[in-house]
Write an enzyme that holds these catalytic residues in place. Structure first.
Site, PDB file in Angstrom:
ATOM      1  N   GLY A 144      61.728  35.925  59.790  1.00  0.00           N
ATOM      2  CA  GLY A 144      62.036  34.466  60.168  1.00  0.00           C
ATOM      3  C   GLY A 144      60.809  33.956  60.896  1.00  0.00           C
ATOM      4  N   GLU A 182      60.556  39.558  73.176  1.00  0.00           N
ATOM      5  CA  GLU A 182      61.871  38.302  74.062  1.00  0.00           C
ATOM      6  C   GLU A 182      62.473  39.505  74.813  1.00  0.00           C
ATOM      7  OE1 GLU A 182      61.437  38.286  69.444  1.00  0.00           O
ATOM      8  OE2 GLU A 182      62.905  35.529  69.971  1.00  0.00           O
ATOM      9  N   ARG A 215      71.062  36.175  75.227  1.00  0.00           N
ATOM     10  CA  ARG A 215      70.083  35.241  74.405  1.00  0.00           C
ATOM     11  C   ARG A 215      71.343  34.353  73.957  1.00  0.00           C
ATOM     12  NH1 ARG A 215      68.911  35.536  68.468  1.00  0.00           N
ATOM     13  NH2 ARG A 215      67.186  33.959  67.620  1.00  0.00           N
ATOM     14  N   ASP A 217      60.485  41.172  51.953  1.00  0.00           N
ATOM     15  CA  ASP A 217      59.760  42.501  53.159  1.00  0.00           C
ATOM     16  C   ASP A 217      58.400  41.839  52.866  1.00  0.00           C
ATOM     17  OD1 ASP A 217      58.860  44.290  53.930  1.00  0.00           O
ATOM     18  OD2 ASP A 217      61.149  44.912  54.428  1.00  0.00           O
ATOM     19  N   ASN A 235      72.360  40.405  72.663  1.00  0.00           N
ATOM     20  CA  ASN A 235      71.155  39.215  71.581  1.00  0.00           C
ATOM     21  C   ASN A 235      72.748  40.231  70.910  1.00  0.00           C
ATOM     22  OD1 ASN A 235      70.441  38.254  70.136  1.00  0.00           O
ATOM     23  ND2 ASN A 235      68.476  39.076  69.264  1.00  0.00           N
ATOM     24  N   ARG A 255      64.385  32.444  53.805  1.00  0.00           N
ATOM     25  CA  ARG A 255      63.774  30.786  53.361  1.00  0.00           C
ATOM     26  C   ARG A 255      62.898  29.912  52.875  1.00  0.00           C
ATOM     27  NH1 ARG A 255      64.859  31.647  59.805  1.00  0.00           N
ATOM     28  NH2 ARG A 255      66.424  32.775  60.128  1.00  0.00           N
ATOM     29  N   HIS A 301      62.845  30.770  68.440  1.00  0.00           N
ATOM     30  CA  HIS A 301      61.742  31.875  68.680  1.00  0.00           C
ATOM     31  C   HIS A 301      61.177  30.730  70.394  1.00  0.00           C
ATOM     32  CE1 HIS A 301      60.867  32.597  63.695  1.00  0.00           C
ATOM     33  NE2 HIS A 301      62.011  33.114  64.840  1.00  0.00           N
TER      34      HIS A 301
END
Ligand code: ADP
Length: 397
Positions: A212, A384, A91, A283, A7, A241, A180
């Site tokens: 995210g 993942e 990825r 966080d 990744n 975000r 995702h």
């Protein structure tokens, strides 16, 4: 088969070696600060301590060379030679409308990924650099690309079209893509399995809540909607975000603060979300801590987050005309009992009841709804890398 999963980000590279038959992780680690000073390799063979080594990594090629050296090292390595790595799974963030599933990487594939660069200018070029560097150092080893967007390609136009002039979709591919996807695919399949349902006959909502965050509605094995859009900025409140916002507010803020569009986007991507509302941190743990001490803005940030998750789940239940399973995953979804509990309080109308004792679990696969609950609710840790290894093994065998 031994699969090397990579990744690759612009200045970092995470990796794992997974045996595709036993699904055992043989080694994992990351390269940090590629192209900067003090770049380092963090390497952990299974069952051993993490080892951090400062090593020069002017480009991704040196980083991958260090990874290969560590993996094949006489003492700490997990394979005898490079020939024991049977394939590499990469990825890739954005596949646009070009990739609805994972593919064996060829020159044409790389070209098509490059054509999606405009849709993910920070991520796709880094992914391609990682592919090129790996190809150079591991000639002849088959490589597979696994896309974050691919799983969501089953959405109908009614879910993915924006209400903008159609020509923007036709000319530039402006539409919802979602991200995702590897996690949503992995968790939704596992959710059906745990619920004792066939994947082809199951309505699932997956809440991937991390730094995210995104939610997907998966009906009979196909994604029908998801909360991120053309970019990962849409939908839920996230670490930094904003998630969904009235586009009209942007012009208003830009005028008031005398900002240009790039500055506005930095605010929405890096200074909003948990951090922006709470003023404490991006966080979730810090924000939860501050809220517990009575910090009003921290409490509000958490309420906005939970409320948006609950509303989005509700809209997906409407979209699928029902739901069999809800799954929580990723950093917050797997670990924050208070968040799951607060979100599930909105779901009384669905006949959902939470077993608070089971919910008081961290990072474990577990049913957290009561036997009487009309909908099964699970914590399902995402994986993942394992999904990428499975897809890679499947395509190269
Ligand atoms: P990323 O999107 O970077 O992969 P993760 O899935 O690792 O993010 O999720 C990171 C988030 O998970 C952070 O907000 C972190 O605070 C949160 N998290 C991790 N452990 C806990 C916990 N025990 N309680 C609450 N939040 C947690």
């Amino acid at each position: 088969m031994n699969i090397l999963v990579i990744n690759c980000g612009s200045s970092s590279l995470k990796f794992q070696v997974i045996n595709s038959e036993t699904e055992e992780v043989k080694a994992s680690g990351l390269c940090e600060r590629i192209g900067m000073d003090e770049s380092r390799l963090v390497y952990q063979p299974a069952g051993c301590e993490k080892e951090k080594t400062v090593l020069p990594m002017p480009t991704h090629k040196e980083a991958i060379a260090h990874v290969i050296n560590a993996l094949t090292d006489e003492k700490k390595g997990v394979v005898k030679s490079l020939s024991e790595i049977d394939a590499v799974g990469h990825r890739i963030v954005h596949g646009g409308e070009k990739f609805a599933k994972s593919v064996v990487i060829t020159e044409e594939v790389i070209k098509a990924v490059e054509e999606c660069n405009d849709l993910a200018p920070l991520h796709n070029p880094a992914n391609i650099i990682g592919i090129r560097a790996t190809q150079e150092l591991m000639p002849g080893v088959p490589m597979v690309g696994v896309f974050d967007t691919a799983f969501h390609q089953t959405m109908d136009p009614k879910a993915y079209l924006y209400g903008t002039p159609y020509e923007y979709y036709e000319k530039y591919g402006v539409r919802k893509y979602g991200f995702h996807g590897t996690s949503h695919a992995f968790v939704s399949a596992r959710a059906a399995e745990l619920a004792g349902k066939s994947y082809d006959d199951c309505k699932t909502v997956v809440c991937h809540l991390g730094n995210g965050s995104s939610i997907s509605a998966v009906e009979n094995g196909k994604c029908v909607d998801t909360s991120m859009g053309l970019t990962p900025l849409d939908g839920l409140l996230m670490g930094t975000r904003s998630g969904a916002i009235d586009p009209g507010a942007l012009e208003y803020i830009m005028k008031k603060e005398n900002m240009d569009y790039a500055q506005m986007m930095t605010v929405l991507n890096k200074k909003s979300g948990f951090l922006g509302i709470s003023g404490v941190s991006s966080d979730c743990r810090d924000v939860e801590g501050a809220a517990a001490e009575g910090n009003k803005r921290a409490k509000e940030a958490i309420e906005v987050f939970n409320y948006r998750v609950a509303k989005t789940v509700g809209s997906y239940v409407a979209a699928m005309n029902g739901v069999d399973v809800i799954a929580f995953t990723a950093g917050i979804g797997e670990n924050s009992a208070t968040t799951r509990s607060a979100i599930c309080k909105y779901f009384g109308y669905l006949g959902i009841e939470i077993n608070e004792e089971a919910n008081n679990t961290r990072g474990e696969e577990i049913l957290i709804s009561t036997p009487d609950s009309k909908v099964k609710v699970f914590i399902i840790p995402t994986n993942e890398e394992l999904k990428i290894a499975r897809e890679t093994a499947e395509l190269v065998k």
